[in-house]
Design an enzyme around this catalytic site. Structure first.
Site, PDB file in Angstrom:
ATOM      1  N   ASN A 106      -0.707  -9.439   1.014  1.00 35.08           N
ATOM      2  CA  ASN A 106      -2.448  -9.508   1.616  1.00 35.08           C
ATOM      3  C   ASN A 106      -2.549  -9.280   2.997  1.00 35.08           C
ATOM      4  OD1 ASN A 106      -2.742  -7.178  -0.792  1.00 35.08           O
ATOM      5  ND2 ASN A 106      -2.972  -9.574  -2.107  1.00 35.08           N
ATOM      6  N   GLU A 160       1.466  -9.861  -9.682  1.00 34.24           N
ATOM      7  CA  GLU A 160       1.031 -10.348  -8.230  1.00 34.24           C
ATOM      8  C   GLU A 160      -0.232 -11.233  -8.880  1.00 34.24           C
ATOM      9  OE1 GLU A 160      -0.519  -7.509  -5.307  1.00 34.24           O
ATOM     10  OE2 GLU A 160      -2.599  -8.182  -4.814  1.00 34.24           O
ATOM     11  N   ARG A 204       3.185 -12.344  -4.861  1.00 35.37           N
ATOM     12  CA  ARG A 204       3.057 -11.112  -3.888  1.00 35.37           C
ATOM     13  C   ARG A 204       1.610 -10.930  -3.650  1.00 35.37           C
ATOM     14  NH1 ARG A 204       4.137  -5.240  -7.614  1.00 35.37           N
ATOM     15  NH2 ARG A 204       3.419  -4.310  -5.882  1.00 35.37           N
ATOM     16  N   LYS A 237       3.836  -1.135  -7.850  1.00 29.82           N
ATOM     17  CA  LYS A 237       1.907  -0.626  -7.894  1.00 29.82           C
ATOM     18  C   LYS A 237       2.121   1.341  -8.240  1.00 29.82           C
ATOM     19  CE  LYS A 237       0.072  -4.912  -5.979  1.00 29.82           C
ATOM     20  NZ  LYS A 237      -0.774  -4.888  -4.834  1.00 29.82           N
ATOM     21  N   LYS A 244      10.346  -7.297   0.474  1.00 32.18           N
ATOM     22  CA  LYS A 244       8.950  -7.626  -0.194  1.00 32.18           C
ATOM     23  C   LYS A 244       9.415  -6.991  -1.548  1.00 32.18           C
ATOM     24  CE  LYS A 244       5.957  -5.070  -1.845  1.00 32.18           C
ATOM     25  NZ  LYS A 244       4.845  -3.178  -1.863  1.00 32.18           N
ATOM     26  N   ARG A 273       4.699   8.739 -22.099  1.00 27.23           N
ATOM     27  CA  ARG A 273       4.671   7.360 -21.402  1.00 27.23           C
ATOM     28  C   ARG A 273       5.778   6.946 -20.522  1.00 27.23           C
ATOM     29  NH1 ARG A 273       3.643   6.820 -27.509  1.00 27.23           N
ATOM     30  NH2 ARG A 273       1.782   6.567 -27.893  1.00 27.23           N
ATOM     31  N   HIS A 286      -5.361  -8.353   4.769  1.00 27.36           N
ATOM     32  CA  HIS A 286      -5.377  -7.084   3.515  1.00 27.36           C
ATOM     33  C   HIS A 286      -7.996  -7.080   3.402  1.00 27.36           C
ATOM     34  CE1 HIS A 286      -1.313  -5.561   3.921  1.00 27.36           C
ATOM     35  NE2 HIS A 286      -1.918  -4.427   3.990  1.00 27.36           N
ATOM     36  N   HIS A 292      -4.828   3.096   7.405  1.00 32.31           N
ATOM     37  CA  HIS A 292      -4.768   1.792   6.498  1.00 32.31           C
ATOM     38  C   HIS A 292      -3.539   0.961   7.212  1.00 32.31           C
ATOM     39  CE1 HIS A 292      -3.658  -0.940   3.682  1.00 32.31           C
ATOM     40  NE2 HIS A 292      -2.081  -0.813   3.566  1.00 32.31           N
TER      41      HIS A 292
HETATM   42  N1  LIG Z   1       2.117   0.787  -3.845  1.00 30.97           N
HETATM   43  C1  LIG Z   1       2.181  -0.201  -3.037  1.00 30.97           C
HETATM   44  O1  LIG Z   1       2.708  -0.969  -3.240  1.00 30.97           O
HETATM   45  C2  LIG Z   1       1.233   0.250  -1.368  1.00 30.97           C
HETATM   46  C3  LIG Z   1       1.809  -0.901  -0.746  1.00 30.97           C
HETATM   47  C4  LIG Z   1       0.877  -0.097   1.123  1.00 30.97           C
HETATM   48  C5  LIG Z   1       0.563   0.855   1.204  1.00 30.97           C
HETATM   49  N2  LIG Z   1       0.720   1.701  -0.387  1.00 30.97           N
HETATM   50  C6  LIG Z   1      -0.634   3.343  -0.612  1.00 30.97           C
HETATM   51  O2  LIG Z   1       0.113   4.359   0.716  1.00 30.97           O
HETATM   52  C7  LIG Z   1      -0.547   4.668   1.095  1.00 30.97           C
HETATM   53  C8  LIG Z   1      -0.263   5.037   2.112  1.00 30.97           C
HETATM   54  O3  LIG Z   1       1.156   5.805   2.439  1.00 30.97           O
HETATM   55  P1  LIG Z   1       1.733   6.552   4.240  1.00 30.97           P
HETATM   56  O4  LIG Z   1       0.772   5.766   5.579  1.00 30.97           O
HETATM   57  O5  LIG Z   1       3.476   6.579   3.750  1.00 30.97           O
HETATM   58  O6  LIG Z   1       0.523   7.784   4.307  1.00 30.97           O
HETATM   59  P2  LIG Z   1       1.154   9.345   3.773  1.00 30.97           P
HETATM   60  O7  LIG Z   1       1.558   9.662   2.588  1.00 30.97           O
HETATM   61  O8  LIG Z   1      -0.331   9.546   3.949  1.00 30.97           O
HETATM   62  O9  LIG Z   1       2.113   9.678   5.037  1.00 30.97           O
HETATM   63  C9  LIG Z   1       0.956   9.866   6.095  1.00 30.97           C
HETATM   64  C10 LIG Z   1       1.450  11.187   7.224  1.00 30.97           C
HETATM   65  O10 LIG Z   1       2.325  11.884   7.141  1.00 30.97           O
HETATM   66  C11 LIG Z   1       3.347  12.626   6.473  1.00 30.97           C
HETATM   67  N3  LIG Z   1       4.461  12.851   6.566  1.00 30.97           N
HETATM   68  C12 LIG Z   1       4.649  12.034   5.159  1.00 30.97           C
HETATM   69  N4  LIG Z   1       6.106  12.136   5.559  1.00 30.97           N
HETATM   70  C13 LIG Z   1       6.867  12.896   6.756  1.00 30.97           C
HETATM   71  C14 LIG Z   1       8.482  13.289   7.237  1.00 30.97           C
HETATM   72  N5  LIG Z   1       9.220  12.285   7.285  1.00 30.97           N
HETATM   73  N6  LIG Z   1       7.667  13.784   8.584  1.00 30.97           N
HETATM   74  C15 LIG Z   1       6.526  13.778   9.080  1.00 30.97           C
HETATM   75  N7  LIG Z   1       4.958  13.890   8.234  1.00 30.97           N
HETATM   76  C16 LIG Z   1       5.499  12.525   7.332  1.00 30.97           C
HETATM   77  C17 LIG Z   1       2.185  12.645   4.985  1.00 30.97           C
HETATM   78  O11 LIG Z   1       1.827  14.526   4.654  1.00 30.97           O
HETATM   79  C18 LIG Z   1       0.916  12.721   5.751  1.00 30.97           C
HETATM   80  O12 LIG Z   1       0.410  13.172   6.014  1.00 30.97           O
HETATM   81  C19 LIG Z   1      -1.950   4.398   1.176  1.00 30.97           C
HETATM   82  O13 LIG Z   1      -2.660   5.348  -0.071  1.00 30.97           O
HETATM   83  C20 LIG Z   1      -2.101   2.803   0.535  1.00 30.97           C
HETATM   84  O14 LIG Z   1      -3.087   2.504  -0.358  1.00 30.97           O
HETATM   85  C21 LIG Z   1       0.441   1.745  -1.881  1.00 30.97           C
END
Ligand SMILES: NC(=O)c1ccc[n+]([C@@H]2O[C@H](COP(=O)([O-])OP(=O)(O)OC[C@H]3O[C@@H](n4cnc5c(N)ncnc54)[C@H](O)[C@@H]3O)[C@@H](O)[C@H]2O)c1
Length: 366
Positions: free
Chosen positions: A248, A240, A244, A146, A230, A124, A251, A268
């Protein structure tokens, strides 16, 4: 060296520190000072981050904890699924953990969302520490609580709000990030400029004219400002229900692009970038705002995608917007701008009016 700190206070619920450093991962130890009984930490690491930074991570955390249990998550969005959630959860429960065992997630938004959801679920709730390693994760996904995974019926449909106990970003990790991933993060930074802080446009201009496009230490300032925006927004509206939603901006259009083109066709960041352009056109058209589209188009050459494949799918894009999580009674809800730094929620009564906006957006990015 530069050290920036922001404390996120979520009203009566939780309070945590977001720290930003450059080449000082060892300072993560400050989060665990005084916790003498912490022998073990669970460390969840993105596969690529593990490849590039394994020694740094193990040496740093190895000095803080006697035992490290590490789990490597395959890179990429496909890891945000039920089967990876289940494998990770099983693994966690097989470790000799207690309720106060730190759960440290090192990676981008994918590992952060997946790991965060596992941390929320095991016993939990285990104390969760995010160590974001992508630009996007530093300015956005690691902040705000999130967590979640995707389902075959849509993105981020399974999850929970679960605030971390701390966020520790070291820009040194960005030194190994692909250029495409920098651009993904740029989209969210530009979003903050539009909804809250036009000064960010100036910082970005300076970074780019001085050729600091991919120099992690030079980005501290803009990452800090973005993370602060943020946090300020999440602090007043963690679940949200109000402000918040402004995060978006772009988005609803962007999610439609991601979904209709099949997830993975566009990143994205690319989808949100085009989505912000569409949202600016809509603001000018529906609200008679006077936002210069060049404010977004000035970054277009950094992106390398074409929306041409969507040319005949405009009705599907609009239909998808109606299915967006944010839609209410199938009316499309958009975040538009009355002006820069003046976002509003707008409900679209007649979605046919969006056809011309989509046409122009697709033409612009073809
Ligand atoms: N929780 C939230 O509030 C929130 C907000 C925005 C996006 N998201 C989510 O985040 C995700 C996208 O995140 P992202 O863009 O970080 O993608 P990701 O986590 O897939 O990372 C992108 C790529 O970079 C690589 N990588 C990560 N760190 C690295 C580093 N230091 N050096 C080399 N390579 C590295 C990863 O292996 C991957 O191939 C989506 O799933 C999206 O839905 C969540």
């Amino acid at each position: 060296m530069d050290n920036r700190l922001t404390i996120l206070n979520i009203s009566n619920e939780s309070r945590y520190t977001i720290k930003l450093v450059h080449k000082e991962l060892r300072k993560i130890s400050e989060y665990f000072l005084g916790s003498s009984d912490l022998e073990r930490a669970l460390v969840i690491v993105d596969q690529k981050v593990h490849l590039y930074h394994r020694d740094l991570i193990e040496n740093t955390l190895g000095k803080i904890f006697k035992y490290l249990s590490s789990y490597i998550v395959p890179s990429g969005e496909k890891s945000k699924n039920l089967s990876q959630f289940s494998s990770l959860l099983h693994w966690v429960l097989e470790q000799p953990i207690e309720r106060n065992t730190p759960f440290i997630v090192i990676g981008g938004g994918v590992v952060g969302d997946l790991g965060g959801f596992v941390a929320a679920s095991a016993l939990r709730g285990l104390p969760l520490y995010h160590v974001p390693t992508t630009l996007l994760a530093m300015v956005d996904s690691s902040i705000g609580g999130k967590t979640g995974i995707n389902h075959s019926t849509g993105k981020n449909l399974i999850g929970s709000f679960y605030q971390p106990s701390g966020v520790f970003a070291d820009t040194h990790f960005l030194s190994t990030l692909d250029q495409k991933e920098w651009t993904n993060g740029l989209s969210e930074i530009v979003k903050y400029a539009f909804i809250q802080d036009r000064g960010i446009f100036t910082i970005l201009e300076k970074l780019f004219t001085q050729n600091h496009d991919y120099e992690p230490s030079k980005w501290l300032d803009v990452i800090y400002r973005s993370a602060q925006i943020k946090s300020e927004i999440v602090a007043v509206d963690a679940l949200e229900k109000g402000r918040r939603e402004f995060l978006n901006f772009g988005h609803t259009f962007g999610h439609a692009i991601e979904n209709i083109a099949d997830y993975g066709t566009f990143s994205h960041g690319e989808a949100i970038f085009a989505g912000m352009y569409a949202a600016i056109l809509t603001s000018n058209e529906f609200l008679h705002a006077k936002i210069d589209p060049n404010l977004i188009l000035q970054y277009a050459s950094r992106y390398n995608f074409s929306l041409a494949c969507l040319r005949y799918l405009i009705p599907d894009l609009i239909e998808q917007m109606k299915r967006d999580k944010k839609a209410q009674q199938s009316h499309i809800r958009l975040i538009l701008l009355q002006d820069i730094e003046a976002p509003v929620v707008y409900t679209v009564e007649n979605e046919n009016r969006l056809t011309a906006i989509w046409k122009q957006t697709i033409e612009t990015f073809s």
